[in-house]
Design an enzyme around this catalytic site. Structure first.
Site, short mmCIF file in Angstrom:
data_model
loop_
_atom_site.label_atom_id
_atom_site.label_comp_id
_atom_site.label_asym_id
_atom_site.label_seq_id
_atom_site.Cartn_x
_atom_site.Cartn_y
_atom_site.Cartn_z
N HIS A 134 0.93 -1.28 0.04
CA HIS A 134 -0.07 0.22 0.01
C HIS A 134 0.76 1.30 0.09
O HIS A 134 0.33 2.60 -0.43
CB HIS A 134 -0.94 0.01 1.15
CG HIS A 134 -0.36 0.41 2.49
ND1 HIS A 134 -0.09 -0.87 3.48
CD2 HIS A 134 0.00 1.58 3.19
CE1 HIS A 134 0.48 -0.36 4.43
NE2 HIS A 134 0.47 1.05 4.65
N ASP A 164 0.05 -7.69 1.53
CA ASP A 164 0.49 -6.37 1.54
C ASP A 164 1.78 -6.13 1.61
O ASP A 164 2.40 -5.08 2.18
CB ASP A 164 -0.34 -5.65 2.69
CG ASP A 164 -0.29 -4.20 2.69
OD1 ASP A 164 -0.06 -3.54 1.63
OD2 ASP A 164 -0.18 -3.37 3.64
N SER A 238 5.04 2.63 7.94
CA SER A 238 4.49 1.50 6.93
C SER A 238 5.66 1.01 6.32
O SER A 238 6.31 1.66 5.37
CB SER A 238 3.34 1.70 6.35
OG SER A 238 2.06 2.01 7.08
#
Length: 388
Positions: A134, A164, A238
């Protein structure tokens, strides 16, 4: 008269001789009483010191520091800056009576550049970087900045939406490389450090502990087996590294529970053992190869399990893909899935992860409860279709 004088002299002579003799004895016993003319007299004798307990200085308690772990891991953590083109609808009549009337009938669109922050981890000397999918999804431009200030434009080697994860590659010399740990040895209570680029503040380190392992059913990705931690993870973290107190990589930071819900200190990282498999397949094949048998498992409650004769909740095969290996092997909707290759199935997510780890072309044995009968069935594993 002469006798008295003679006796007096004799007494004086005896006294002098006796005094000299006494002085000789005293000097013989203590020679330090004799000193040179004009010199200073010897110092007086001091009594011998008595033994005393040694005095100890108070010591400061040892410092608890993770500087060595940070020094080992942080150079391999990079900042990722992504830019994507976003198309959005605008109302041509934002004001006046025609806004609501014609806003949806005659819409206008405009494009703008949306920029995002993220982190990544250099995993080998060839310049492969692991990050979250993402972070770079739909990006028109990606830029990577190393801890030493160098900047590079990476190529996308491959992505895996189901976990992911994404793998990038940069071409630079003398790259720092993270040291891999083992997430199967992670325990609740272990100290962990999160290293990343939160809010653009590069090389930020936060610490906490492992709150739980094996977290699934969160709806973040298809295959979930997260490490839960209370180490602060913020926007931009992230794709960054979750390391242990030795500086070994044990996970990739991925998500947090929304603070808008009033929840704080709950973050999730993809375990490094899962990352290792995804990384290996993407580098070798450009995609992840997973096993598939075509079942749709669902969790059941304890009450439903008791009615089926089980001690506690389990997993039911809710449906099957037509023509799938599971259907060909004789599995049916409604079968209660007990184990896969003699490993008990804990949840629907656990079943999917176990099957996905199987190599296409292999076989697996499943035990199911159908009514009051326990059945053993052998299923041939195929490669998971890309469109699932």
């Amino acid at each position: 008269m002469l006798k008295r004088l003679s006796r007096g002299l004799t007494f004086i002579a005896g006294s002098v001789v006796g005094g000299l003799a006494l002085a000789f004895v005293i000097v013989a016993l203590n020679p330090s009483l004799i000193h040179e003319p004009g010199g200073s007299p010897p110092p007086p004798r001091r009594p011998a010191p008595t033994a005393s307990k040694p005095t100890t200085q108070p010591r400061n308690p040892p410092l608890v520091s993770y500087a060595a772990a940070v020094k080992r891991a942080a150079p391999a953590v990079v900042n990722i800056y992504a830019a994507r083109v976003v198309t959005e609808q605008v109302n041509p009549f934002p004001f006046g009576p025609f806004g609501e009337l014609f806003g949806n009938i005659l819409p206008e669109y405009r494009q703008r550049i949306q920029r995002s922050l993220g982190s990544g981890v250099i995993v080998d000397e060839q310049g492969h970087i692991v990050t979250n999918y993402h972070v770079i999804a739909n990006a028109a431009a990606i830029r990577v900045q190393l801890a030493d200030g160098r900047i590079a434009v990476p190529r996308i080697v491959g992505v895996d939406r189901d976990t992911d994860l994404a793998v990038l590659q940069i071409k630079l010399p003398n790259l720092p490389v993270i040291h891999f740990g083992r997430s199967d040895q992670v325990q609740v209570g272990d100290v962990v450090l999160a290293i990343g680029n939160p809010l653009g503040l590069s090389q930020t380190v936060t610490n906490g502990i492992v709150s739980a392992t094996g977290r699934a059913g969160l709806g973040i990705s298809t295959f979930e087996d997260f490490i839960q931690t209370d180490a602060p993870i913020n926007f931009g973290n992230s794709g960054g590294a979750l390391v242990n107190s030795n500086g070994d990589l044990i996970g990739i930071n991925t998500a947090i529970v929304a603070k808008s819900l009033g929840v704080d200190g709950i973050g999730f990282a993809i375990p490094v053992d899962m990352v290792r498999g995804v990384l290996r397949d993407i580098i070798k094949y450009g995609k992840v190869i997973r096993g598939w048998i075509g079942i749709l498992p669902e969790d059941i409650t304890d009450g439903q399990a008791h009615r089926a004769g089980l001690a506690h909740g389990g997993v039911v095969i809710a449906n099957l893909y037509a023509g799938s290996p599971a259907q060909q092997a004789g599995l049916r909707p409604g079968d209660l899935l007990l184990d896969i290759d003699k490993t008990p199935v804990k949840s629907a997510d656990d079943a999917e992860v176990s099957i996905a780890r199987m190599k296409p072309g292999s076989t697996l044995t499943v035990h199911v409860l159908r009514g009051s009968k326990t059945l053993e069935l052998t299923v041939h594993v195929k490669e998971r279709p890309a469109d699932l």
